[in-house]
Write a protein that holds these residues in place. Sequence first.
Motif, PDB file in Angstrom:
ATOM      1  N   TYR A  25      94.948  35.424  28.543  1.00  0.00           N
ATOM      2  CA  TYR A  25      96.234  35.850  27.980  1.00  0.00           C
ATOM      3  C   TYR A  25      97.368  35.487  28.921  1.00  0.00           C
ATOM      4  N   ASP A  26      98.533  35.252  28.317  1.00  0.00           N
ATOM      5  CA  ASP A  26      99.732  34.987  29.107  1.00  0.00           C
ATOM      6  C   ASP A  26     100.237  36.309  29.660  1.00  0.00           C
ATOM      7  N   THR A  49      94.687  31.783  18.640  1.00  0.00           N
ATOM      8  CA  THR A  49      95.769  32.516  19.289  1.00  0.00           C
ATOM      9  C   THR A  49      96.146  33.733  18.464  1.00  0.00           C
ATOM     10  N   HIS A  91      95.679  34.641  34.772  1.00  0.00           N
ATOM     11  CA  HIS A  91      96.301  33.599  35.587  1.00  0.00           C
ATOM     12  C   HIS A  91      97.287  34.200  36.596  1.00  0.00           C
ATOM     13  N   ASP A 126     108.160  30.343  33.351  1.00  0.00           N
ATOM     14  CA  ASP A 126     107.003  30.721  34.172  1.00  0.00           C
ATOM     15  C   ASP A 126     107.419  30.856  35.633  1.00  0.00           C
ATOM     16  N   ALA A 134     105.335  35.034  31.166  1.00  0.00           N
ATOM     17  CA  ALA A 134     104.794  33.674  31.229  1.00  0.00           C
ATOM     18  C   ALA A 134     104.364  33.193  29.853  1.00  0.00           C
ATOM     19  N   GLY A 135     104.288  31.871  29.699  1.00  0.00           N
ATOM     20  CA  GLY A 135     103.771  31.281  28.474  1.00  0.00           C
ATOM     21  C   GLY A 135     104.479  31.782  27.234  1.00  0.00           C
ATOM     22  N   GLU A 136     103.680  32.211  26.239  1.00  0.00           N
ATOM     23  CA  GLU A 136     104.220  32.660  24.960  1.00  0.00           C
ATOM     24  C   GLU A 136     104.351  34.174  24.866  1.00  0.00           C
ATOM     25  N   SER A 137     104.063  34.889  25.947  1.00  0.00           N
ATOM     26  CA  SER A 137     104.248  36.339  25.940  1.00  0.00           C
ATOM     27  C   SER A 137     105.722  36.686  26.082  1.00  0.00           C
ATOM     28  N   ARG A 185     103.624  24.050  32.806  1.00  0.00           N
ATOM     29  CA  ARG A 185     104.449  25.203  33.172  1.00  0.00           C
ATOM     30  C   ARG A 185     105.863  25.029  32.643  1.00  0.00           C
ATOM     31  N   ASN A 223     100.415  29.785  33.478  1.00  0.00           N
ATOM     32  CA  ASN A 223     100.223  30.549  32.248  1.00  0.00           C
ATOM     33  C   ASN A 223      98.758  30.401  31.843  1.00  0.00           C
ATOM     34  N   ALA A 224      98.378  31.001  30.731  1.00  0.00           N
ATOM     35  CA  ALA A 224      96.958  31.051  30.374  1.00  0.00           C
ATOM     36  C   ALA A 224      96.342  29.685  30.129  1.00  0.00           C
TER      37      ALA A 224
END
Length: 283
Positions: free
Chosen positions: A58-59, A5, A33, A194, A63-66, A190, A38-39
Amino acid sequence: MPPSTSTTTSADGTRLAVYDYGNAEAPVLICIHGYPDNAAMWGPVADLLAEEFHVIAYDVRGAGESDQPSSTSAYALDRLQQDFRAVIDAVSPDRPVHVLAHDWGSIQAWHFVTDPALTDRIASFTSISGPSLDHAGYFLRQRSQAALRQLLHSWYIFYFHLPWFPELAWRRGWAHRVFDRLEKQDAGGRSIGDYVNGMKLYRANVVSRLIRPSERRTDVPVLAVSPEDDPFVTTPLQTEVTRWAPNVTVEVIRGGHWMPRKNPGLVAELVRKHTREVAGWGT
């Protein structure tokens, strides 16, 4: 094997979480995605393709960790394109990439693929359950039975444009019960972010693109994959695009909308077949 990551930063300062499945010498495959994923959704597909591709997911912003920008305008397609460009500049600055995308990932990828500024950066595009919003704008103007049928399938888009109530419904769990019945699959992995942040994708782009569509064309080789039991996106909307993408191949398959989650093996095989035809592999 879990991916490594890292983060990359888009033009407006938004930080994006990027997941690298290794095999750095292989052709690069970027996985994008959709909503409300998310990714992590791409993990099973990436594992199946990691020997043949340098798989990157990638997010998407929100979403996700972005990062999760608060303004709706931050989710416009041009901002998403800046994100994509930041990712490919980081992981493949000198070679064109293959793109695999689903749902809103496909919607935004159509925007990238049809921008002349990115034509030489994309080797192929595999699109699953996601049309170009501009192409959809022209499609819906036909006032045909197929266009009417798509409008009926798109009921949720009007719902997402309501003020405050959709967010409340996700946070309270009411909306999950409705959409779980439509998905008919495990929606694990999720977060509430998200679900809630991703609605800005619709609010920032859908109405303006459908009302004032642009003529967006591409010669990039496209594989348009349409699951025949998709409750959200009809096959004609996804596949009647030869006016805009003359180098398109269509695959209508059995299955529902969340095919990458439910049948990663089929997704991997479709990508292999499409990229081999494009690159001449195995010939």
